[in-house]
Design an enzyme around this catalytic site. Structure first.
Site, PDB file in Angstrom:
ATOM      1  N   HIS A  72       0.852  -1.189   0.000  1.00 27.59           N
ATOM      2  CA  HIS A  72       0.000   0.000   0.000  1.00 27.59           C
ATOM      3  C   HIS A  72       0.882   1.231   0.000  1.00 27.59           C
ATOM      4  CE1 HIS A  72       0.080   1.575   4.238  1.00 27.59           C
ATOM      5  NE2 HIS A  72       0.567   0.379   4.466  1.00 27.59           N
ATOM      6  N   TYR A 203      -7.024   6.523   9.019  1.00 30.50           N
ATOM      7  CA  TYR A 203      -7.051   7.052  10.379  1.00 30.50           C
ATOM      8  C   TYR A 203      -8.112   8.149  10.442  1.00 30.50           C
ATOM      9  CZ  TYR A 203      -2.445   4.877  11.158  1.00 30.50           C
ATOM     10  OH  TYR A 203      -1.405   3.996  11.295  1.00 30.50           O
ATOM     11  N   PRO A 295       0.359   2.341  18.957  1.00 33.84           N
ATOM     12  CA  PRO A 295       0.191   1.709  17.641  1.00 33.84           C
ATOM     13  C   PRO A 295      -0.089   2.703  16.517  1.00 33.84           C
ATOM     14  CG  PRO A 295      -1.706   1.289  19.058  1.00 33.84           C
ATOM     15  CD  PRO A 295      -0.679   1.922  19.915  1.00 33.84           C
ATOM     16  N   LYS A 299       4.680   1.510  14.261  1.00 35.43           N
ATOM     17  CA  LYS A 299       6.135   1.558  14.327  1.00 35.43           C
ATOM     18  C   LYS A 299       6.766   0.433  15.144  1.00 35.43           C
ATOM     19  CE  LYS A 299       6.766   5.265  11.887  1.00 35.43           C
ATOM     20  NZ  LYS A 299       7.444   5.135  10.580  1.00 35.43           N
ATOM     21  N   TYR A 387       6.539   8.959   8.507  1.00 34.47           N
ATOM     22  CA  TYR A 387       5.694   7.765   8.549  1.00 34.47           C
ATOM     23  C   TYR A 387       6.401   6.584   7.890  1.00 34.47           C
ATOM     24  CZ  TYR A 387       1.562   4.807   7.646  1.00 34.47           C
ATOM     25  OH  TYR A 387       0.672   3.769   7.577  1.00 34.47           O
TER      26      TYR A 387
END
Length: 396
Positions: A72, A203, A295, A299, A387
């Protein structure tokens, strides 16, 4: 018994380290307090950074991941029922993620250990580390009890891969160890369901609280919602969970979420935690033994893999060339990547959750931070870089 490296913990960090060491001709024995079945039953994150994917591929552990995993391009963010936007690491950095469950990685690592006859001693208790402080003439060893019998392994190095509650970190004296911790005032209720996932890992910041839609494969989804710390799993039957989850997503996304009976459900508190240093004499910490991240941002597993990468490289140089430089720099090098990821998880947690102590000012500032992120390609590029995770440090 005698070996070169004793590895405490047979989770992903411990078994991956044993695999890489084996490829460099370095002997190890793995100790595990639980039965293999318990280790394999644990449900954890399954979003792998490109660096983690590279490590698995380079060490012959990627065949199943490449066949069953799902690449992704980043993460989608939505808030307060408004439009969503994509933080695209592929377009920005040329780096993709892989969705592949940690349980599957654990199975792959056990299978690899079985193929090479890796010693993995399970259901051990009363593990104690001895003479690991690096004093001149020290002879490190580990004692433990298995099947009612006290046993001992002499070694040269000890790798503590035994998690937050393990013995390894506590074997570093308090006078040496410095710990940093932030506990968040909420938890995550996570469920697994055999339903089709949303197209992107999404998110959500909503007045009712945070939510997340992730996935394991085309027919298995993982969902999370922010809940109060005092909540229990029994408080969230399916007929309460699904409406609450959908209420936090924008209408079009909510309509696309399929419902079915959940097959796993748990609540996890959130904390940020780092213990320094990650080396004490002959003892080296990896993964959750040294650090915990919320979470948010996925990571945790990726940091464990980067620790293993740095430690295995350092041990390979020591045994192959007799050079201690990477062993000596392990803690500082690993911590640079750890703190980068801890900061990213902390930032995303603060950006996406509703905090009970927030004033109206705090809430407005959070919403305008999201608005800025949505409309600034520079802000998105900066977040994409964080990220995606830092590249591993190169050495001569």
């Amino acid at each position: 018994m005698k070996t070169q490296v004793v590895i405490i913990g047979s989770g992903p960090a411990g078994l991956l380290l044993s695999e890489i060491l084996h490829r460099h001709g370095i002997e190890s024995v793995v100790l595990e307090r639980s039965a293999r079945e318990h280790v394999l039953s644990r449900i954890r994150a399954g979003v792998l950074e490109s660096t983690t994917v590279d490590v698995l591929r380079e060490n012959g552990l990627a065949a199943r991941m490449d066949a069953e995993g799902h690449p992704h391009d980043g993460m989608r963010i939505a808030w307060a029922g408004r439009d969503s936007f994509m933080v695209d690491t592929q377009a920005t950095l040329g780096r993709r993620f892989m969705v592949y469950g940690q349980t599957s990685i654990q199975e792959d690592l056990y299978a690899a250990a079985d193929r090479r006859g890796q010693p993995v001693l399970t259901e051990v208790a009363d593990v104690v580390l001895h003479e690991h402080d690096g004093a001149p003439g020290a002879k490190p060893c580990v004692t433990f009890v298995q099947g009612g019998e006290k046993r001992r392994i002499d070694c040269e190095f000890i790798a503590g891969c035994d998690g937050f509650h393990g013995v390894s970190r506590r074997s570093i004296p308090e006078s040496v160890r410095k710990e940093y911790e932030k506990v968040y005032p909420f938890g995550w209720l996570g469920v697994m369901a055999r339903v089709k996932p949303l197209p992107d890992i999404t998110y959500v910041n909503h007045p009712r609280g945070f939510a997340l839609a992730s996935y394991r494969n085309e027919k298995l989804s993982r969902f999370y919602i922010q809940v109060a710390l005092e909540d229990k799993v029994e408080d969230w039957p399916d007929d309460r969970f699904w409406p609450e989850l959908k209420a936090r997503f924008p209408a079009e996304m909510a309509a696309a979420i399929e419902e079915d009976a959940t097959i796993e459900k748990s609540i996890a508190p959130l904390r940020s935690f780092v213990s320094e240093p990650m080396r004490y004499g002959a003892l080296f910490l990896c993964g959750d033994a040294a650090h915990i991240v919320p979470p948010t941002g996925a990571k945790g597993l990726n940091l464990a893999v980067s620790d293993v990468f740095y430690l295995s490289r350092a041990l390979a140089r020591w045994y192959g060339q007799g050079k201690p430089d990477l062993l000596d720099s392990y803690s500082a090098m690993a911590l640079r990547r750890v703190w980068s990821s801890v900061r990213t998880s902390w930032y995303l947690t603060n950006l996406l959750h509703r905090f009970p102590h927030f004033s109206e000012f705090d809430q407005k500032a959070q919403e305008y931070e999201l608005d800025y992120l949505k409309n600034s390609r520079f802000a998105q590029a900066a977040l994409a870089e964080q990220y995606a995770g830092l590249a591993y440090e190169k050495v001569d």
